[in-house]
Scaffold this motif. Structure first.
Motif, PDB file in Angstrom:
ATOM      1  N   PHE A 260       0.821  -1.199   0.000  1.00 32.48           N
ATOM      2  CA  PHE A 260       0.000   0.000   0.000  1.00 32.48           C
ATOM      3  C   PHE A 260       0.860   1.256   0.000  1.00 32.48           C
ATOM      4  O   PHE A 260       0.575   2.225  -0.720  1.00 32.48           O
ATOM      5  N   ASN A 261       1.919   1.278   0.793  1.00 37.42           N
ATOM      6  CA  ASN A 261       2.748   2.468   0.900  1.00 37.42           C
ATOM      7  C   ASN A 261       3.719   2.624  -0.263  1.00 37.42           C
ATOM      8  O   ASN A 261       4.182   3.741  -0.526  1.00 37.42           O
ATOM      9  N   LEU A 262       4.022   1.552  -0.941  1.00 39.17           N
ATOM     10  CA  LEU A 262       4.932   1.627  -2.077  1.00 39.17           C
ATOM     11  C   LEU A 262       4.196   1.740  -3.405  1.00 39.17           C
ATOM     12  O   LEU A 262       4.677   2.389  -4.336  1.00 39.17           O
ATOM     13  N   LEU A 263       3.020   1.107  -3.525  1.00 45.09           N
ATOM     14  CA  LEU A 263       2.317   1.040  -4.803  1.00 45.09           C
ATOM     15  C   LEU A 263       0.871   1.510  -4.696  1.00 45.09           C
ATOM     16  O   LEU A 263       0.011   1.053  -5.440  1.00 45.09           O
ATOM     17  N   ALA A 264       0.591   2.418  -3.779  1.00 50.34           N
ATOM     18  CA  ALA A 264      -0.800   2.817  -3.528  1.00 50.34           C
ATOM     19  C   ALA A 264      -1.438   3.469  -4.748  1.00 50.34           C
ATOM     20  O   ALA A 264      -2.641   3.327  -4.973  1.00 50.34           O
TER      21      ALA A 264
END
Length: 321
Positions: A260-264
């Motif tokens: 989520f935090n890398l590819l949100a």
């Protein structure tokens, strides 16, 4: 009752000691103490685990858009919707790739670290703590560090700075699925975060291997190193390896924070939990379909866990191995 001595003098027989009464609990009742200690845990387990699961099961059979108290029963329609949803099915494929990479890599890395630390003659506690400390770091914080500092797509990122020393151009690690450099970012952050925990499990298992087995192997001519590891150490770690692999598989299915935090902001590379997040909490607010997808994922995790345990003999007694 009395006994007669050699001099003919009778003396009273020694009184028998009264049987010791079992010590009672803090309030005089072991049962009460049991519920005092376990009650808060059971209440929390019921409220935050079992109740949401049952509520999710109930919602999955209703059309629940923008409400958690629906009244329109749709049966298994939500399950059909999720199983025919290309994004959700594709996310299961993303999990398969992620699990195929991270599970064996973490297993091998944690076992290798355990073997190295266990053989140290000095500063063993120091290195054990150093490798274990990353497990205390938040997945969110670690993901942001990986994204903004180490694998930043500009030339100031640590990895691009390092590669620039060898004349390699800057790489946009998270900008495109072709080539899929984002796997390197996700796998390395997950590996750094969890390898230390499983290393501790392997160290505990290594310390339980009887030293006499290695001595007997040396007498029989076994060479120290790979031969001893393959025929003695690795078989003795079978139960721990099985437990570690099962935990890694379940954790891979539940991967969310780093994705989520890398590819949100992307539409590719989403694991199942991210798809369920956007399905239930996105624009559609479809709690029924989201609940059905969550239960599908739960059943899938159970099946994979049981299959893996069956293959590796999890829970099998020593006599049946």
């Amino acid at each position: 009752m009395s006994t007669i001595t050699k001099d003919g003098v009778s003396s009273p027989a020694p009184a028998k000691a009264a049987p010791a009464k079992p010590r009672r609990g803090l309030r005089g009742s072991p049962t009460l103490n049991f519920w005092l200690f376990t009650g808060p845990f059971l209440i929390g387990l019921t409220v935050f685990v079992y109740a949401p699961i049952l509520w999710s099961l109930w919602l999955s059979f209703f059309e629940a858009r923008f409400t958690v108290t629906p009244d329109k029963f749709v049966g298994f329609e939500n399950y059909v919707v999720m199983l025919t949803d290309e994004d959700f099915v594709g996310s299961l494929g993303t999990f398969t790739v992620f699990a195929a990479i991270i599970v064996p890599l973490t297993w091998a890395t944690s076992l290798g670290l355990a073997l190295l630390v266990n053989r140290l003659r000095f500063m063993r506690a120091f290195f054990r703590s150093v490798f274990f400390l990353p497990t205390a770091v938040s997945y969110v914080a670690a993901s942001l560090i990986w994204k903004m500092s180490i694998f930043n797509g500009v030339r100031f990122g640590l990895m691009n700075t390092f590669l620039g020393m060898f004349g390699i151009d800057n790489t946009a690690w998270l900008a495109s699925p072709d080539p899929p450099w984002y796997w390197l970012v996700i796998v390395t952050v997950r590996l750094w975060l969890q390898a230390g925990f499983y290393m501790i499990l392997f160290i505990a298992a290594l310390q339980n291997i009887p030293q006499e087995m290695y001595e007997a192997a040396a007498i029989d001519g076994a060479k120290p190193g790979w031969q001893t590891f393959w025929h003695i150490t690795l078989p003795q770690l079978r139960a721990t390896s099985t437990a570690v692999i099962l935990l890694l598989l379940v954790a891979a299915y539940q991967a969310f924070d780093e994705f989520f935090n890398l590819l949100a902001k992307t539409t590719w590379g989403r694991p199942p939990l991210m798809e369920l997040y956007y399905k239930a909490l996105g624009e559609s607010q479809d709690y029924g379909a989201g609940s059905a997808g969550a239960l599908i994922l739960t059943v899938l995790i159970c099946l994979v866990t049981l299959l893996q345990g069956k293959i590796m003999g999890f829970g099998r007694g020593e006599e049946s191995k």
